[in-house]
Scaffold this motif. Sequence first.
Motif, short mmCIF file in Angstrom:
data_model
loop_
_atom_site.label_atom_id
_atom_site.label_comp_id
_atom_site.label_asym_id
_atom_site.label_seq_id
_atom_site.Cartn_x
_atom_site.Cartn_y
_atom_site.Cartn_z
N GLY A 95 -3.05 4.83 -5.99
CA GLY A 95 -2.92 5.65 -4.79
C GLY A 95 -1.70 6.53 -4.84
O GLY A 95 -0.60 6.04 -5.10
N LEU A 96 -1.87 7.83 -4.60
CA LEU A 96 -0.74 8.76 -4.56
C LEU A 96 -0.57 9.24 -3.11
O LEU A 96 -0.74 8.45 -2.19
CB LEU A 96 -1.00 9.92 -5.52
CG LEU A 96 -1.24 9.52 -6.99
CD1 LEU A 96 -1.56 10.75 -7.83
CD2 LEU A 96 -0.07 8.75 -7.57
N ALA A 97 -0.22 10.49 -2.89
CA ALA A 97 0.03 10.99 -1.53
C ALA A 97 -1.30 11.20 -0.80
O ALA A 97 -2.04 12.13 -1.11
CB ALA A 97 0.82 12.29 -1.57
N PHE B 47 -4.94 7.00 2.23
CA PHE B 47 -5.61 5.82 1.66
C PHE B 47 -6.99 5.58 2.28
O PHE B 47 -7.62 4.56 2.05
CB PHE B 47 -4.75 4.56 1.81
CG PHE B 47 -3.66 4.44 0.78
CD1 PHE B 47 -3.52 3.28 0.04
CD2 PHE B 47 -2.79 5.47 0.54
CE1 PHE B 47 -2.51 3.16 -0.92
CE2 PHE B 47 -1.78 5.37 -0.40
CZ PHE B 47 -1.65 4.21 -1.14
N GLY B 48 -7.47 6.57 3.05
CA GLY B 48 -8.77 6.41 3.69
C GLY B 48 -9.93 6.34 2.71
O GLY B 48 -10.92 5.64 2.96
N CYS B 49 -9.81 7.05 1.57
CA CYS B 49 -10.90 7.02 0.59
C CYS B 49 -11.00 5.65 -0.06
O CYS B 49 -12.10 5.18 -0.37
CB CYS B 49 -10.68 8.11 -0.46
SG CYS B 49 -10.91 9.79 0.18
N CYS C 118 -13.77 14.46 2.26
CA CYS C 118 -12.66 13.82 2.95
C CYS C 118 -13.18 13.15 4.23
O CYS C 118 -13.49 13.84 5.20
CB CYS C 118 -11.60 14.86 3.30
SG CYS C 118 -10.20 14.25 4.25
N PRO C 119 -13.29 11.79 4.21
CA PRO C 119 -13.10 10.90 3.06
C PRO C 119 -14.34 10.91 2.18
O PRO C 119 -15.34 11.55 2.52
CB PRO C 119 -12.89 9.54 3.72
CG PRO C 119 -13.77 9.61 4.94
CD PRO C 119 -13.65 11.04 5.44
N VAL C 120 -14.28 10.18 1.08
CA VAL C 120 -15.42 10.14 0.18
C VAL C 120 -16.60 9.43 0.83
O VAL C 120 -16.43 8.59 1.72
CB VAL C 120 -15.08 9.43 -1.15
CG1 VAL C 120 -14.04 10.19 -1.93
CG2 VAL C 120 -14.63 7.98 -0.90
N ASP C 121 -17.79 9.79 0.39
CA ASP C 121 -18.99 9.04 0.77
C ASP C 121 -19.05 7.80 -0.11
O ASP C 121 -18.94 7.89 -1.33
CB ASP C 121 -20.24 9.90 0.57
CG ASP C 121 -21.50 9.14 0.90
OD1 ASP C 121 -22.12 8.61 -0.04
OD2 ASP C 121 -21.86 9.04 2.08
N THR C 122 -19.21 6.64 0.49
CA THR C 122 -19.15 5.37 -0.23
C THR C 122 -20.17 5.32 -1.36
O THR C 122 -19.84 4.94 -2.49
CB THR C 122 -19.37 4.20 0.74
OG1 THR C 122 -18.44 4.31 1.82
CG2 THR C 122 -19.16 2.88 0.03
#
Length: 264
Positions: free
Chosen positions: A24-26, A29-31, A151-155
């Motif tokens: 995890g970067l900037a 963290f939702g994805c 944003c966010p990614v699709d699971t």
Amino acid sequence: MTNTSGQCIACQDMPKTPRVVVVGLASCFGCQLQITNAEAHLMEMLGQIDLRYWQLTSSDPMPEDFDVAVIEGAITTEEAEATVRQVRERAATVITVGACATTAGIPGMAAAGFIERPAQVYEHVPAACGEMIAPRPVQAVIDVDFEVRTCPVDTLDFVDVLQRALYGSNKAVPTRTMCGDCKRNETCCFFGKGELCLGLVTRAGCGARCVNLGRPCNGCRGLSPDANLPSAREACERYGVSVADFDRALEMFNQVNPALQASE
């Protein structure tokens, strides 16, 4: 027991389980949280990999050896840049997930005139911030093998991309703009209502889900390589939509995209 070639099955080397790290970067963290929402497939997915490190769940240091790296977030510090270079040297496959990693996303909005920005927030920049640099996507620093956009990614999109990364695939990555998906879905165009929508320049692949829910596209998949920005601005004028608003809206997820800068 032997196989059809007369070789001993028990003597053959079994395929090694891919060793995976999640970095995890900037970002918010939702994805990474979205990945855990694949509840129906999570255990099956984890059963196909050897999850060696997940920054969201452990403060242990990243291991030296791994095969696949999943990276969320934009690069905003020299430390982050060094980390992704190190990851690229060690990983056979790198997957970026989410808008922050693929386009610089929300952190990228601060890229223009970045050198002056920290002083606008802090009298003395905290040491914990590290040596900050203008936000940029991961692909601006290293080669990336697979991307999971939005944003966010699709699971399930993440699950699909992970499967392709693990087992290989000749599936084509779409570069068309999203407007074609809207037409296939038979949804009404927001421009006909005089409302701004970024679907006419945004990379397709999400199925135009926001538009299906009655919301204009905000461009979180980033600019399509096929986007014609001058033509899009002409379309805005034709439908009575502010070109200035269109340009400002593009900056949310495309601030550091050279194509956007070149069209100004």
